[in-house]
Design a protein around this motif. Structure first.
Motif, PDB file in Angstrom:
ATOM      1  N   LYS A   1       0.841  -1.192   0.000  1.00  0.00           N
ATOM      2  CA  LYS A   1       0.000   0.000   0.000  1.00  0.00           C
ATOM      3  C   LYS A   1       0.877   1.242   0.000  1.00  0.00           C
ATOM      4  CE  LYS A   1      -3.939  -2.112   2.304  1.00  0.00           C
ATOM      5  NZ  LYS A   1      -4.851  -2.066   3.456  1.00  0.00           N
ATOM      6  N   TYR A   2       0.520   2.197  -0.832  1.00  0.00           N
ATOM      7  CA  TYR A   2       1.266   3.457  -0.910  1.00  0.00           C
ATOM      8  C   TYR A   2       0.530   4.563  -0.173  1.00  0.00           C
ATOM      9  CZ  TYR A   2       4.318   1.295  -4.315  1.00  0.00           C
ATOM     10  OH  TYR A   2       5.220   0.474  -4.930  1.00  0.00           O
ATOM     11  N   HIS A   3       1.283   5.507   0.361  1.00  0.00           N
ATOM     12  CA  HIS A   3       0.736   6.678   1.048  1.00  0.00           C
ATOM     13  C   HIS A   3       1.569   7.880   0.627  1.00  0.00           C
ATOM     14  CE1 HIS A   3      -1.088   9.103   4.242  1.00  0.00           C
ATOM     15  NE2 HIS A   3       0.128   9.576   4.462  1.00  0.00           N
ATOM     16  N   ASN A   4       0.905   9.001   0.386  1.00  0.00           N
ATOM     17  CA  ASN A   4       1.624  10.216   0.019  1.00  0.00           C
ATOM     18  C   ASN A   4       1.193  11.340   0.944  1.00  0.00           C
ATOM     19  OD1 ASN A   4       1.600  12.889  -1.962  1.00  0.00           O
ATOM     20  ND2 ASN A   4       3.418  11.616  -2.120  1.00  0.00           N
ATOM     21  N   GLU A   5       2.160  12.130   1.366  1.00  0.00           N
ATOM     22  CA  GLU A   5       1.876  13.219   2.297  1.00  0.00           C
ATOM     23  C   GLU A   5       2.548  14.492   1.806  1.00  0.00           C
ATOM     24  OE1 GLU A   5       1.486  12.328   6.680  1.00  0.00           O
ATOM     25  OE2 GLU A   5       3.374  13.459   6.657  1.00  0.00           O
ATOM     26  N   ALA A   6       1.872  15.619   1.993  1.00  0.00           N
ATOM     27  CA  ALA A   6       2.428  16.918   1.633  1.00  0.00           C
ATOM     28  C   ALA A   6       2.302  17.858   2.818  1.00  0.00           C
ATOM     29  CB  ALA A   6       1.705  17.508   0.425  1.00  0.00           C
ATOM     30  N   VAL A   7       3.314  18.687   3.013  1.00  0.00           N
ATOM     31  CA  VAL A   7       3.295  19.703   4.068  1.00  0.00           C
ATOM     32  C   VAL A   7       3.241  21.060   3.369  1.00  0.00           C
ATOM     33  CG1 VAL A   7       4.499  20.697   6.036  1.00  0.00           C
ATOM     34  CG2 VAL A   7       4.628  18.230   5.615  1.00  0.00           C
ATOM     35  N   ILE A   8       2.171  21.795   3.644  1.00  0.00           N
ATOM     36  CA  ILE A   8       1.972  23.115   3.022  1.00  0.00           C
ATOM     37  C   ILE A   8       2.326  24.167   4.059  1.00  0.00           C
ATOM     38  CG2 ILE A   8       0.302  24.631   1.894  1.00  0.00           C
ATOM     39  CD1 ILE A   8      -1.390  22.002   1.455  1.00  0.00           C
TER      40      ILE A   8
ATOM     41  N   TYR B   1       1.129  34.198   7.355  1.00  0.00           N
ATOM     42  CA  TYR B   1      -0.041  35.080   7.427  1.00  0.00           C
ATOM     43  C   TYR B   1       0.139  36.026   8.598  1.00  0.00           C
ATOM     44  CZ  TYR B   1      -4.772  36.717   8.236  1.00  0.00           C
ATOM     45  OH  TYR B   1      -5.871  37.515   8.433  1.00  0.00           O
ATOM     46  N   ASN B   2       0.051  37.321   8.338  1.00  0.00           N
ATOM     47  CA  ASN B   2       0.245  38.347   9.372  1.00  0.00           C
ATOM     48  C   ASN B   2       1.568  38.150  10.110  1.00  0.00           C
ATOM     49  OD1 ASN B   2      -2.006  39.864   8.895  1.00  0.00           O
ATOM     50  ND2 ASN B   2      -3.210  39.016  10.579  1.00  0.00           N
ATOM     51  N   GLY B   3       2.590  37.744   9.357  1.00  0.00           N
ATOM     52  CA  GLY B   3       3.905  37.565   9.944  1.00  0.00           C
ATOM     53  C   GLY B   3       4.094  36.279  10.712  1.00  0.00           C
ATOM     54  N   GLU B   4       3.050  35.442  10.796  1.00  0.00           N
ATOM     55  CA  GLU B   4       3.132  34.187  11.538  1.00  0.00           C
ATOM     56  C   GLU B   4       3.147  33.002  10.582  1.00  0.00           C
ATOM     57  OE1 GLU B   4       3.385  33.818  14.875  1.00  0.00           O
ATOM     58  OE2 GLU B   4       3.487  36.003  15.043  1.00  0.00           O
ATOM     59  N   PRO B   5       3.995  31.989  10.845  1.00  0.00           N
ATOM     60  CA  PRO B   5       4.024  30.807   9.971  1.00  0.00           C
ATOM     61  C   PRO B   5       2.762  29.962  10.137  1.00  0.00           C
ATOM     62  CG  PRO B   5       5.471  30.489  11.850  1.00  0.00           C
ATOM     63  CD  PRO B   5       4.972  31.897  11.937  1.00  0.00           C
ATOM     64  N   ILE B   6       2.304  29.400   9.026  1.00  0.00           N
ATOM     65  CA  ILE B   6       1.152  28.492   9.020  1.00  0.00           C
ATOM     66  C   ILE B   6       1.593  27.203   8.355  1.00  0.00           C
ATOM     67  CG2 ILE B   6      -1.166  28.113   8.097  1.00  0.00           C
ATOM     68  CD1 ILE B   6      -1.521  31.126   8.069  1.00  0.00           C
ATOM     69  N   THR B   7       1.186  26.060   8.931  1.00  0.00           N
ATOM     70  CA  THR B   7       1.531  24.761   8.358  1.00  0.00           C
ATOM     71  C   THR B   7       0.293  23.883   8.334  1.00  0.00           C
ATOM     72  OG1 THR B   7       3.791  24.886   9.197  1.00  0.00           O
ATOM     73  CG2 THR B   7       2.985  22.709   8.592  1.00  0.00           C
ATOM     74  N   LYS B   8       0.088  23.188   7.220  1.00  0.00           N
ATOM     75  CA  LYS B   8      -1.017  22.231   7.084  1.00  0.00           C
ATOM     76  C   LYS B   8      -0.459  20.980   6.415  1.00  0.00           C
ATOM     77  CE  LYS B   8      -5.333  20.717   6.541  1.00  0.00           C
ATOM     78  NZ  LYS B   8      -6.172  20.301   7.643  1.00  0.00           N
ATOM     79  N   THR B   9      -0.704  19.815   7.026  1.00  0.00           N
ATOM     80  CA  THR B   9      -0.266  18.548   6.454  1.00  0.00           C
ATOM     81  C   THR B   9      -1.473  17.826   5.879  1.00  0.00           C
ATOM     82  OG1 THR B   9       1.551  18.378   8.046  1.00  0.00           O
ATOM     83  CG2 THR B   9       0.891  16.352   6.925  1.00  0.00           C
ATOM     84  N   VAL B  10      -1.345  17.374   4.654  1.00  0.00           N
ATOM     85  CA  VAL B  10      -2.418  16.626   3.989  1.00  0.00           C
ATOM     86  C   VAL B  10      -1.842  15.319   3.466  1.00  0.00           C
ATOM     87  CG1 VAL B  10      -3.762  18.674   3.367  1.00  0.00           C
ATOM     88  CG2 VAL B  10      -2.026  17.816   1.788  1.00  0.00           C
ATOM     89  N   GLY B  11      -2.701  14.297   3.348  1.00  0.00           N
ATOM     90  CA  GLY B  11      -2.209  13.013   2.872  1.00  0.00           C
ATOM     91  C   GLY B  11      -3.284  12.250   2.134  1.00  0.00           C
ATOM     92  N   VAL B  12      -2.854  11.257   1.401  1.00  0.00           N
ATOM     93  CA  VAL B  12      -3.785  10.389   0.681  1.00  0.00           C
ATOM     94  C   VAL B  12      -3.260   8.955   0.753  1.00  0.00           C
ATOM     95  CG1 VAL B  12      -2.649  10.795  -1.557  1.00  0.00           C
ATOM     96  CG2 VAL B  12      -5.018  10.015  -1.496  1.00  0.00           C
TER      97      VAL B  12
END
Length: 196
Positions: A46-53, A57-68
């Protein structure tokens, strides 16, 4: 990793980086990646792929992790052209009235022979309106069509249509119809996002 659209800004082993610039409210950007399964892959793998975006915003870092999850390595292809394993999904699980989102069709020939003169048709429901689409599609009213031609054995690729939400409540399901005179087609479906 074989290729992607757009091309990556950099690659180090299996880490692939894209520079997307500024995303304004309601902006929508798509990265389509193509991978090849190794010839010695074990059945059932089984394969899994993940991305970190990441962004700021307003000088503050934002991170969102998504996967499939998926796909799973199966038996070698047999039989003729077969498009019945094509799948469908939406970019969002929840949307607001006036927001843009995408419907995606993953066209797959799981057979051992080419699928000739392949056509993908997607009729949008009331509750969304057409904005744009990929791969030289044509559209008339709520009908979106891709004449993709030949799909080689084992070939898989993604088409998408970007839509705007006009509904004020409910779900926004979507079905595509994938056909070829060479063999079985498919009707991939997604329940779509919920309007909130």
């Amino acid at each position: 990793f074989v290729s992607s659209v757009p091309a990556p800004a950099s690659q180090s082993g299996n880490k692939i980086t894209y520079e997307l610039g500024t995303l304004h409210p309601n902006d929508f950007k798509v990265i389509t990646l193509t991978f090849r399964v190794p010839a010695d892959a074990i059945n059932g793998t089984k394969y899994h792929n993940e991305a970190v975006i990441t962004g700021v915003y307003n000088g503050e870092p934002i991170t969102k992790t998504v996967g499939v999850d998926g796909p799973t390595v199966g038996s070698p292809r047999i039989g003729g052209c077969n498009l019945s394993g094509s799948t469908k999904y939406a970019s969002n699980t929840r949307v607001m009235t006036g927001e843009d989102f995408g419907y995606f069709v993953n066209v797959l020939n799981s057979g051992s022979k080419p699928c000739l003169s392949t056509v993908v048709k997607d009729t949008l429901i009331d509750g969304v309106t057409f904005v744009s689409c990929s791969d030289d599609c044509t559209h008339s009213g709520q009908d979106v069509t891709w004449n993709v031609g030949t799909v080689a054995p084992g070939q898989s690729f993604v088409l998408y249509v970007l839509v705007k939400v006009t509904a004020t409540s409910g779900r926004l399901p979507n079905t595509a119809v994938v056909t070829s005179p060479s063999g079985p087609g498919g009707k991939p479906f997604t329940p779509g996002p919920l309007v909130t």
